[in-house]
Design an enzyme around this catalytic site. Structure first.
Site: not given
Ligand code: ZN
Length: 248
Positions: A104, A122, A130, A233
Site C-alpha cells: 500500500q 496505491h 504530465c 516488521i
Molecule cells: Zn506536458
C-alpha cells in the site's frame, strides 16, 4: 518455541509466500504514516482538512497548490533507504520462496531493495506524468520545485502516479494481487492495521497454510492468524532470517 523461531520455520517451509505490507513497513526507513500528519486549517476557507482529505482527488483539483505542499512535506522522502524488512523480502524472492510483494506504500523502497515482483496498490511517487501530454518525470522534478510542478514541454500539471482517495485502484494490479494471494502457501502481512481499503478484502482470497501477521499494534485480523507478532516488521523479519541462515 518462541515466535521468531516459529516464523523462521514458516519461512523455511514456504515456496510461494506473498507479502502484504502497509505504512509500518517504511517507518523503520524514517517515513511516517502520512495519516498521522497534522491536517491543515485553511484560513481562506475557514475549515480544517484531514490528511486523508488532503490526498483526495477533489482536494487535488480544488486546492492544487496546497496539495503539492502537503505532498512534498508528508509523502516525498527522496533520501529514504530500504530497511532490514525490505532487504529480507528481496532475499526471500531471490531464494525462490516469495512470489510477490503487495504494498500500500508509494515510496518504491521494495524495488530499491531489489524486489522484482512488486504490486503497488496505491501507485508510486517515483512515477510522474504530465496530465496533458503524458511526458514522464522523475520524482526529483516534483520534489525540487515549489508550487505546482509543470511540464517543461507543454506547461501541463505533472501529477504523481499515486492513487488518491476517491480515485479507483488499478484493476490490473488488483487482479494480480488477488491471483498471487490465491496461489500463496503463506501470507505474511506486515505494518498495516488492515483498515485501509482494500487490505481487509484481499485477505479473504488466501487459502494457504500460514497466515502471519506482524504489526506493532493489534489488528482486526489477529484472531484469524496462525502466528501474530506485535513488533517492528523489519526487526522481526531480519531476526527470523538470521535464525534460518544459522540453521542451514
Ligand atoms: Zn506536458
Amino acid at each position: 518455541m518462541d515466535d521468531i523461531a516459529r516464523l523462521a520455520e514458516v519461512l523455511e517451509q514456504s515456496r510461494s509466500m506473498v507479502f502484504f505490507g502497509g505504512a509500518g513497513m517504511s517507518t523503520e526507513s524514517g517515513i511516517p504514516d502520512f495519516r498521522s500528519a497534522e491536517g491543515i486549517y485553511h484560513q481562506k476557507l475557514h475549515r480544517h482538512f484531514s490528511p486523508e482529505e488532503m490526498v483526495s482527488h477533489s482536494f487535488f483539483v480544488e486546492h492544487t497548490e496546497d496539495f503539492y505542499d502537503f505532498y512534498r512535506e508528508h509523502l516525498l522522502y527522496p533520501k529514504a533507504q530500504p530497511n532490514d524488512g525490505h532487504r529480507t523480502l528481496a532475499e526471500l524472492e531471490r531464494m525462490g520462496k516469495l512470489t510477490a510483494v503487495i504494498t500500500q506504500n508509494v515510496d518504491g523502497l521494495h524495488q530499491l531493495a531489489g524486489s522484482k515482483n512488486v504490486l503497488e496498490l496505491h501507485g508510486s511517487v517515483k512515477r510522474n506524468f504530465c496530465m496533458d501530454c503524458q511526458a514522464a518525470y522523475e520524482m526529483e522534478h516534483v520534489a525540487a520545485g515549489k508550487g505546482v510542478p509543470r511540464c517543461t514541454r507543454c506547461g501541463g500539471i505533472v501529477k504523481p502516479d499515486v492513487v488518491l482517495y476517491e480515485e479507483p485502484l488499478d484493476s490490473q494490479v488488483m487482479e494480480k494481487a488477488v491471483q498471487a494471494i490465491r496461489s500463496a502457501d503463506t501470507l505474511l502481512i506486515g505494518g498495516t492495521s488492515l483498515v485501509v481499503y482494500p487490505a481487509a478484502g484481499l485477505i479473504k482470497y488466501f487459502q494457504g497454510q500460514n497466515l502471519v501477521l506482524i504489526n506493532k499494534s493489534e489488528t482486526k485480523a489477529d484472531e484469524w492468524a496462525d502466528l501474530v507478532i506485535h513488533d517492528a516488521i523489519g526487526k522481526v523479519l531480519k531476526a527470523a532470517m538470521d535464525m534460518l541462515a544459522a540453521r542451514s
